[in-house]
Design an enzyme around this catalytic site. Structure first.
Site, PDB file in Angstrom:
ATOM      1  CG  HIS A  86      44.440 -10.455   1.032  1.00  0.00           C
ATOM      2  ND1 HIS A  86      44.754 -11.663   1.013  1.00  0.00           N
ATOM      3  CD2 HIS A  86      43.015 -10.034   0.625  1.00  0.00           C
ATOM      4  CE1 HIS A  86      43.515 -12.190   0.492  1.00  0.00           C
ATOM      5  NE2 HIS A  86      42.426 -11.277   0.196  1.00  0.00           N
ATOM      6  CG  ASN A  93      23.429  33.700 -15.134  1.00  0.00           C
ATOM      7  OD1 ASN A  93      24.142  34.150 -15.948  1.00  0.00           O
ATOM      8  ND2 ASN A  93      23.719  33.856 -14.013  1.00  0.00           N
ATOM      9  N   GLY A  94      22.292  30.482 -18.033  1.00  0.00           N
ATOM     10  CA  GLY A  94      21.737  29.248 -18.438  1.00  0.00           C
ATOM     11  C   GLY A  94      21.552  28.752 -19.871  1.00  0.00           C
ATOM     12  CB  CYS A 104      26.514  33.859 -17.061  1.00  0.00           C
ATOM     13  SG  CYS A 104      26.820  32.909 -18.565  1.00  0.00           S
ATOM     14  CD  GLU A 120      44.600  16.934   3.415  1.00  0.00           C
ATOM     15  OE1 GLU A 120      45.150  17.462   2.326  1.00  0.00           O
ATOM     16  OE2 GLU A 120      43.621  16.899   3.555  1.00  0.00           O
ATOM     17  NE  ARG A 149      29.157  32.822  -8.239  1.00  0.00           N
ATOM     18  CZ  ARG A 149      28.176  32.048  -8.206  1.00  0.00           C
ATOM     19  NH1 ARG A 149      27.503  31.880  -9.321  1.00  0.00           N
ATOM     20  NH2 ARG A 149      27.694  31.968  -7.082  1.00  0.00           N
ATOM     21  CD1 TRP A 164      31.242  28.532 -19.030  1.00  0.00           C
ATOM     22  CD2 TRP A 164      33.130  29.702 -18.538  1.00  0.00           C
ATOM     23  NE1 TRP A 164      32.389  27.766 -19.011  1.00  0.00           N
ATOM     24  CE2 TRP A 164      33.536  28.470 -18.867  1.00  0.00           C
ATOM     25  CE3 TRP A 164      33.984  30.717 -18.361  1.00  0.00           C
ATOM     26  CZ2 TRP A 164      34.570  27.787 -18.894  1.00  0.00           C
ATOM     27  CZ3 TRP A 164      35.349  30.379 -18.502  1.00  0.00           C
ATOM     28  CH2 TRP A 164      35.583  28.804 -18.601  1.00  0.00           C
ATOM     29  CD  GLU A 180      39.105  13.582   0.490  1.00  0.00           C
ATOM     30  OE1 GLU A 180      40.130  13.357   0.043  1.00  0.00           O
ATOM     31  OE2 GLU A 180      38.973  14.819   1.050  1.00  0.00           O
ATOM     32  CE  LYS A 193      41.974  25.233  -0.817  1.00  0.00           C
ATOM     33  NZ  LYS A 193      41.507  23.944  -0.473  1.00  0.00           N
ATOM     34  CE  LYS A 213      40.707  16.555   3.596  1.00  0.00           C
ATOM     35  NZ  LYS A 213      40.517  16.486   2.218  1.00  0.00           N
TER      36      LYS A 213
HETATM   37  C1  G6P Z   1      47.234  20.450  -2.550  1.00  0.00           C
HETATM   38  C2  G6P Z   1      46.037  20.630  -1.614  1.00  0.00           C
HETATM   39  C3  G6P Z   1      44.969  19.485  -1.725  1.00  0.00           C
HETATM   40  C4  G6P Z   1      44.550  19.187  -3.040  1.00  0.00           C
HETATM   41  C5  G6P Z   1      45.623  18.987  -3.766  1.00  0.00           C
HETATM   42  C6  G6P Z   1      45.305  18.938  -5.417  1.00  0.00           C
HETATM   43  O1  G6P Z   1      47.822  18.944  -2.142  1.00  0.00           O
HETATM   44  O2  G6P Z   1      46.585  20.598  -0.371  1.00  0.00           O
HETATM   45  O3  G6P Z   1      43.955  19.834  -0.778  1.00  0.00           O
HETATM   46  O4  G6P Z   1      43.525  18.217  -3.225  1.00  0.00           O
HETATM   47  O5  G6P Z   1      46.696  20.144  -3.909  1.00  0.00           O
HETATM   48  O6  G6P Z   1      44.859  20.301  -5.888  1.00  0.00           O
HETATM   49  P1  G6P Z   1      43.889  20.831  -6.834  1.00  0.00           P
HETATM   50  O7  G6P Z   1      43.697  22.315  -6.589  1.00  0.00           O
HETATM   51  O8  G6P Z   1      44.598  20.388  -8.217  1.00  0.00           O
HETATM   52  O9  G6P Z   1      42.631  20.075  -6.787  1.00  0.00           O
END
Ligand code: G6P
Length: 616
Positions: free
Chosen positions: A512, A100-101, A2, A496, A27, A75, A489, A611, A493
Site C-alpha cells: 500500500h 525480600n519477596g 527490596c 538513533e 532499585r 519496597w 523498535e 537519555k 535503533k
Molecule cells: C528518550 C530516550 C529514549 C527513551 C525515551 C522515553 O527519547 O532517548 O531511549 O525511549 O526518551 O524515555 P523513558 O525514560 O520514559 O522510557
C-alpha cells in the site's frame, strides 16, 4: 524491590551495612533499617521511613556498634511504608529477620501463630517468618536447624537473612526465588541481595542457588541445598568494571548493555514467579483486588517504552482477553480522552522522569474512578525513586540496572518481561487465562535468559550483515502481529545511532505504498518467528525480492527459509510465539550497533538525543 545486606566480622560492621544499602538504593525503596548485635550483647534496631540517609542520620545521633548485623531497604508490598513495617522484624528481643519477596500463605501462618500467642507488630508478610522461626527454635534449639524447618512451611518467594542474640556466631541465609550472594572476606563474611552492595569490602563471591540455606560465620561458610544435603558452591572472583558504570571489556556502553540482557531479564523475574504462576502481589499490596476490577487497559509511554507498550497490547488482548489501547504520551496528554469504566492506566518509562509521560499520568489521575477517571495507575519503570513511581498507585520495577547508552536496549526487554508478568497476572486474577497456559508461559519465562544468551552468541554473524548497511541511506523493517512493534523498535535503533533513515511497516501494508521505494539500495529487514503469519510474511518477502530489494531475515530455524541471491537468513533459537518479541529484539539491537560502529558515529551519545527527556 527490596535490598538485603548482612555482615559477620571482627570489626564494627554498621558502616558496611549502611554503605551496602546505599549501593542498592537505585532499585527502589521506601524505608530502611538495620539490626546489630551490639557490643553489650543486645540486638539493637534502627529503622526509618525514606532514604537511607535518614537512617544514616539516625545512626549519627544514636550510634550503634557491633560485629554481626543485617540491614534492609524496603519496597512495600504488604503494609504501608512506615517505621513499624520496615525491616528488620523481630520476634521477642533476640531474633531478627530481613526478607525480600512475598510469602503467599502469610495469612494462614499469621492466624496459626496468633493462636500460639504471638503478637504481631507490623502488617507485613515477613513478620510471620520471624515468629515461625522463633517457634521452631524453641522446639529445636539450634538456629540453623530451626531455619531449615521454617522454610518448609513458607509458600512464595524469599531471600532471607537471620541473626539471633542467642547464637551470635552466625549469620543465616535462605534463598528461594529472590537472589542472595555471599561476599567472602578474610576472617569476615558478608551477605547481600546483589553483589553491588558488597563491592567495597570484597571481590570474591559465592552465589546461593534456589532452595539453598547458608550458615555464614566469620571464618567459614556452610551451605545446604534444597534437599538438605551439604553442598559446596563455587566462589568467583569479581572483575572490576563488569557491572559498575564503566564499559568493562566492551567498546561501548550500548554493546555492554545488550549483552547484559540475559542477566537483567533474570533479575526482573526474580521473586515474581511461583511454581506455576505469577506472584500478583509483586505489583503492590492492593494489586489483586484492583486487577480483579480491570476491564480495560490504557498504556501511555514515549520512544522505546512506547514500543514495549505496543507489544503488550497484543499480549493483553490475546492472552488475558482485555481490551487495550496504547498511545504516545505527547499526544495522549492533550487529547480529551473518554475513559472506559474499569480502565487501568499503565505508564511505561525507563527513567520515570519523562515529562510527557508524567504529565499524562497526572492528567489521568485528575479525576477519580467514580468521576469518570481511571480505576488506578500502574508504573512499569526502571528507577524506583522516580516521580512516575512515586505518583502511581502500583509499580513494577524492571531490574535493568543503570542504563547509560542513550539508545535503550536492556530497559526495553525488561519492560517486555514486566508487561508479560502484568498480562499473566491480569489473566490469572480475572480468570481469563487458563491455568495451564499460565504455567507454560511461566516455564518459558524461566528459560528465557538462556534463549537470550543463545541469540547473543550470534553477535559475529550480525556484525557481518551490518556491512550491507554501511553505505546505505534508507532501510525498511517489516514485521507482522506482535513483531510489528519489534520492527518499529529495530528501525528506531538504526535511526538513533547510525543516522540511517529507517521506517517500519506491518508487512501486509507493504504493497500500500512503501513497495514503491524498494530497490537494490533499500535493504529490508524482517523478523520471522514460526507462527501462523509466517506463510503470509513469506509472500510479502517475495514482493520485495521481485523488485530487487535485498532481504535480511531473522527467522526461526524451523521456518524453512534459506539463504539465496539477495536473501540473508539468520536462524534464531526456537521460542514460543508469545515470547518471540523479546528474543527477536536482540539481533536488531546488534545490527544497529554494528552499523553505527562501521559508520563511526557516537554510539552511546548520538547527536541531538538525550537519555531522559524531562522537558516537553
Ligand atoms: C528518550 C530516550 C529514549 C527513551 C525515551 C522515553 O527519547 O532517548 O531511549 O525511549 O526518551 O524515555 P523513558 O525514560 O520514559 O522510557
Amino acid at each position: 524491590m527490596c535490598g538485603i545486606v548482612g555482615a559477620v566480622a571482627e570489626r564494627n560492621i554498621t558502616a558496611i551495612l549502611v554503605e551496602g544499602l546505599k549501593r542498592l538504593e537505585y532499585r527502589g525503596y521506601d524505608s530502611a533499617g538495620l539490626a546489630v548485635f551490639n557490643n553489650a550483647g543486645v540486638l539493637e534496631r534502627r529503622r526509618r521511613v525514606g532514604k537511607v540517609s535518614e537512617l544514616e542520620q539516625a545512626l549519627a545521633g544514636e550510634p550503634l556498634a557491633g560485629r554481626l548485623g543485617i540491614a534492609h531497604t524496603r519496597w512495600a508490598t504488604h503494609g504501608a511504608p512506615s517505621e513499624r513495617n520496615a525491616h528488620p522484624h523481630f520476634s521477642g528481643s533476640d531474633l531478627a529477620v530481613v526478607h525480600n519477596g512475598i510469602i503467599e500463605n502469610h495469612e494462614a501462618l499469621r492466624k496459626q501463630l496468633q493462636g500460639l500467642g504471638y503478637v504481631f507488630s507490623s502488617d507485613t508478610d515477613t513478620e510471620v517468618i520471624v515468629h515461625l522461626l522463633d517457634h521452631k527454635l524453641k522446639a529445636l534449639g539450634d538456629l540453623t536447624v530451626a531455619l531449615k524447618a521454617t522454610v518448609k512451611d513458607l509458600h512464595g518467594a524469599y531471600g532471607l537473612a537471620v541473626i539471633s542474640a542467642k547464637q551470635p556466631d552466625r549469620l543465616l541465609a535462605a534463598r528461594s526465588g529472590s537472589p542472595l550472594v555471599i561476599g567472602l572476606g578474610l576472617g569476615e563474611n558478608f551477605l547481600a541481595s546483589d553483589q553491588l552492595a558488597l563491592r567495597q569490602v570484597t571481590d570474591r563471591f559465592m552465589y546461593l542457588e534456589e532452595g539453598d540455606i547458608a550458615e555464614i560465620r566469620r571464618d567459614s561458610v556452610q551451605i545446604w541445598s534444597v534437599d538438605g544435603q551439604p553442598v559446596v558452591r563455587e566462589s568467583v572472583q569479581y572483575h572490576e568494571g563488569a557491572e559498575a558504570a564503566d564499559k568493562g571489556e566492551y567498546r561501548h556502553f550500548m554493546l555492554k548493555e545488550i549483552h547484559e540482557q540475559p542477566k537483567v531479564v533474570q533479575r526482573t523475574l526474580e521473586g515474581r514467579l511461583g511454581t506455576d504462576h505469577v506472584l500478583v502481589q509483586a505489583f503492590g499490596p492492593q494489586a489483586a483486588e484492583l486487577f480483579a476490577k480491570v476491564q480495560n487497559v490504557q498504556i501511555v509511554a514515549c520512544g522505546t517504552s512506547f514500543h514495549a507498550g505496543m507489544v503488550a497490547r497484543y499480549w493483553l488482548e490475546e492472552l488475558a482477553g482485555i481490551p487495550s489501547q496504547v498511545e504516545v504520551a505527547s499526544e495522549f496528554r492533550y487529547r480529551k480522552v473518554v475513559v472506559q469504566p474499569g480502565t487501568l492506566f499503565v505508564s511505561i518509562s525507563q527513567s520515570g522522569e519523562t515529562a510527557d509521560t508524567l504529565a499524562a499520568l497526572r492528567n489521568g489521575k485528575a479525576k477519580g474512578p467514580d468521576n469518570g477517571g481511571y480505576l488506578a495507575s500502574l508504573a512499569i519503570c526502571n528507577v524506583g525513586i522516580s516521580s512516575l513511581v512515586r505518583e502511581s498507585d502500583l509499580t513494577l520495577l524492571t531490574q535493568a540496572g543503570p542504563e547509560i547508552g542513550v539508545a535503550s536496549t536492556k530497559a526495553f526487554t525488561t519492560q517486555l518481561v514486566a508487561l508479560m508478568l502484568l498480562t499473566l497476572s491480569l489473566g490469572q486474577v480475572r480468570g481469563t487465562l487458563a491455568k495451564g497456559v499460565e504455567a507454560e508461559l511461566v516455564e518459558e519465562l524461566r528459560r528465557l535468559p538462556t534463549r537470550l544468551g543463545e541469540a547473543l552468541a550470534m553477535d559475529g554473524t550480525v556484525e557481518k550483515i551490518a556491512e550491507l548497511f554501511a553505505e546505505k541511506h534508507h532501510a525498511l523493517f517489516l514485521g507482522r502481529g506482535a513483531q510489528y512493534p519489534v520492527a518499529m523498535e529495530g528501525a528506531l535503533k538504526l535511526k538513533e545511532i547510525s543516522y540511517i533513515h529507517a521506517e517500519a511497516y506491518p508487512a501486509g501494508e507493504l504493497k500500500h505504498g512503501p513497495l514503491a521505494l524498494v530497490d537494490a539500495d533499500m535493504p529490508v529487514v524482517t523478523v520471522a518467528p514460526n507462527n501462523e503469519l509466517l506463510e503470509k510474511l513469506k509472500s510479502n518477502l517475495q514482493e520485495v525480492r521481485a523488485r530487487g530489494g535485498e532481504l535480511i531475515v531473522f527467522a526461526d530455524g524451523e521456518a524453512n527459509m534459506s539463504n539465496g541471491e539477495g536473501t540473508h537468513v539468520v536462524n534464531m533459537p526456537h521460542i514460543s510465539d508469545a515470547l518471540a518479541p523479546i528474543l527477536y529484539t536482540l539481533p536488531l539491537q546488534l545490527l544497529s550497533y554494528y552499523v553505527a560502529v562501521l559508520r563511526g558515529t557516537d554510539v552511546d551519545q548520538p547527536r541531538n538525543l538525550a537519555k531522559s527527556v524531562t522537558v516537553e
